[in-house]
Design a protein around this motif. Structure first.
Motif: not given
Length: 470
Positions: A101-112, A242-258
């Motif tokens: 995902l980093k190679g594809e330029g998709k940081p948001d999906v990588a963090n998900d 979040g200095k190392y590309y991936v970052k934890l935050n306080y939202r998005g912790y429900r199960f995402n089955f996809e």
């Protein structure tokens, strides 16, 4: 016409086995390739070596209590790794996906992906931790504990390992995500803090110094667990920044089955691989345990030294996994191949250096754990055998890392089934019962490594890994 076209596409056997020289892309250079590899590998190498040196110091300090204590720790090792199988497998998927995902330029999906993996590992960690605490004694007994002291010591050691089990699970997920993104320096920092705490508490708790209670093997286990808790705390701080590309935050912790499905697509074969490996290692360890306490203590010392030799291959495997995944994400398979070959080349140099070290001074290395003459003499001979295995072991680890970076985790699982699960314990059971005894077990391990190296190279040279979808 179609048949003729298929024939033209078929890879000749000679090219399959020896694919030839790899041309460096015009926008890269030999220097830039090696620089990219070393930037990722050196922090991973420092971190892994420090971790293994801590493990070696742990066993050396425990070794002062006698061979029974070394055997106690050894009997608990494979059950602990068995309990770690689920989240170790999940982390393979995390590393491969974040790299792609980093190679594809998709940081948001990588963090998900990162957040979903953390949630899954909390659940898995709680389950495995509970099982480890409740069934510590039966697990150590199953491993072949033959004396009351080793059974009690092994069960106590495994039970108190569970104190730091959930922090360990979460820390490894953070490390997996950061390595996938090509940032291994953070892991070096927080795992160093783990090791420092571990060593200090070992000194205080194993033999009871400066007013601390003498807890022996329980003290060694608690020192490891408390060190893991400290390491997790530091890792969490890094992940929140979040200095190392991936970052934890306080939202998005429900199960995402996809996303879970995507992780499982890569992680499920890795889980099978880990299960085959653990089952094979347990059978292998049980076979050696039947030889007696001193023989198993010798075996455990040599396994601990071998783990240090694994570290160099694992460090450059980290580079291969990250850079191959990122290159394929950018649709640059030729660049991925260049990174894989250069990673393997540097790893081979370090493997040869280790081989020379093991040949030059095997007795002092083994004697650092325990000065029992039988342990030193037998262990030194095994270390000479281990020296021969170094180049093959390193190349196999790095090439397998490249395959995992591409998302090709199914084939390594098949290889582990054939070698670690079938070949190694099968040959060990046969040779251990002969006059070779413990040496027979290590001959089986060398045979396993040679066959595994050959199979992994065949898969890599086929080029099928370049077409993997994650």
């Amino acid at each position: 016409m179609q048949t003729a076209e298929k024939k033209r596409e078929r890879i000749p056997l000679k090219q399959y086995l020896f694919p030839g020289k790899i041309t460096i892309p015009a926008d890269s250079s030999e220097k830039s390739l090696y620089k990219d590899i070393i930037v990722i590998a050196w922090p991973a190498l420092v971190e892994l070596i420090l971790t293994q040196l801590t493990s070696m110091a742990d066993l050396m300090m425990v070794g002062n209590l006698g061979p029974w204590a070394i055997t106690s720790v050894g009997l608990s090792t494979q059950p602990k790794f068995l309990l770690m199988t689920m989240f170790m497998s999940l982390n393979v998927g995390v590393t491969a996906l974040v790299a792609r995902l980093k190679g594809e330029g998709k940081p948001d999906v990588a963090n998900d992906v990162f957040r979903q993996a953390m949630v899954l590992n909390i659940v898995l960690g709680v389950i495995m931790c509970t099982l480890g605490w409740l069934f510590a004694e039966p697990l150590v007994l199953f491993m072949g504990a033959q004396e009351a002291a080793t059974l009690k010591g092994g069960a106590d050691y495994l039970r108190y390992q569970m104190v730091g089990f959930i922090p360990l699970a979460l820390t490894t997920t953070m490390t997996a995500a950061m390595r996938g993104a090509g940032h291994s320096k953070a892991a070096m920092y927080y795992n160093t803090s783990t090791n420092v705490v571990n060593i200090i508490l070992n000194y205080l708790l194993i033999e009871g110094r400066f007013g601390f209670p003498r807890l022996e093997v329980v003290g060694a286990s608690l020192a490891t667990s408390l060190g893991q808790c400290v390491g997790f705390t530091v890792a969490l701080i890094f992940s929140l920044k979040g200095k190392y590309y991936v970052k934890l935050n306080y939202r998005g912790y429900r199960f995402n089955f996809e996303i879970i499905k995507r992780i499982a697509r890569v992680g499920a074969p890795a889980m099978l691989e880990q299960c085959f490996m653990r089952a094979g290692m347990i059978m292998f360890a049980k076979t050696v345990a039947n030889l007696g306490t001193v023989e198993f203590a010798t075996h455990q010392v040599c396994m601990n030294i071998q783990a240090l030799s694994f570290m160099t291959g694992t460090a450059f495997s980290t580079s291969a996994t990250s850079l191959v995944g990122q290159s394929l994400g950018r649709k640059r398979p030729e660049l991925a191949e260049c990174y894989a070959s250069r990673s393997r080349r540097i790893g081979l140099i370090t493997a040869v250096l280790l081989m020379i070290l093991f040949i030059a001074c095997p007795r002092p290395i083994v004697a650092a754990y325990n000065d029992d003459p039988q342990i030193v003499e037998t262990g030194a001979r095994i270390l000479m055998m281990l020296a021969f295995m170094q180049p093959f072991q390193s190349s196999q680890l790095i090439t397998a890392g490249a395959l995992r970076g591409a998302g090709d985790t199914r084939f390594p699982a098949i290889v582990s089934f054939l070698t670690v699960f079938l070949l190694r314990p099968g040959i060990a059971m046969w040779l251990v019962s002969t006059p070779l005894g413990l040496y027979g077990a290590w001959i089986a391990m060398i045979g396993d490594q040679l066959v595994r190296t050959g199979l992994i190279f065949l898969r890599y040279n086929s080029g099928k890994w370049k077409l993997m979808k994650v």
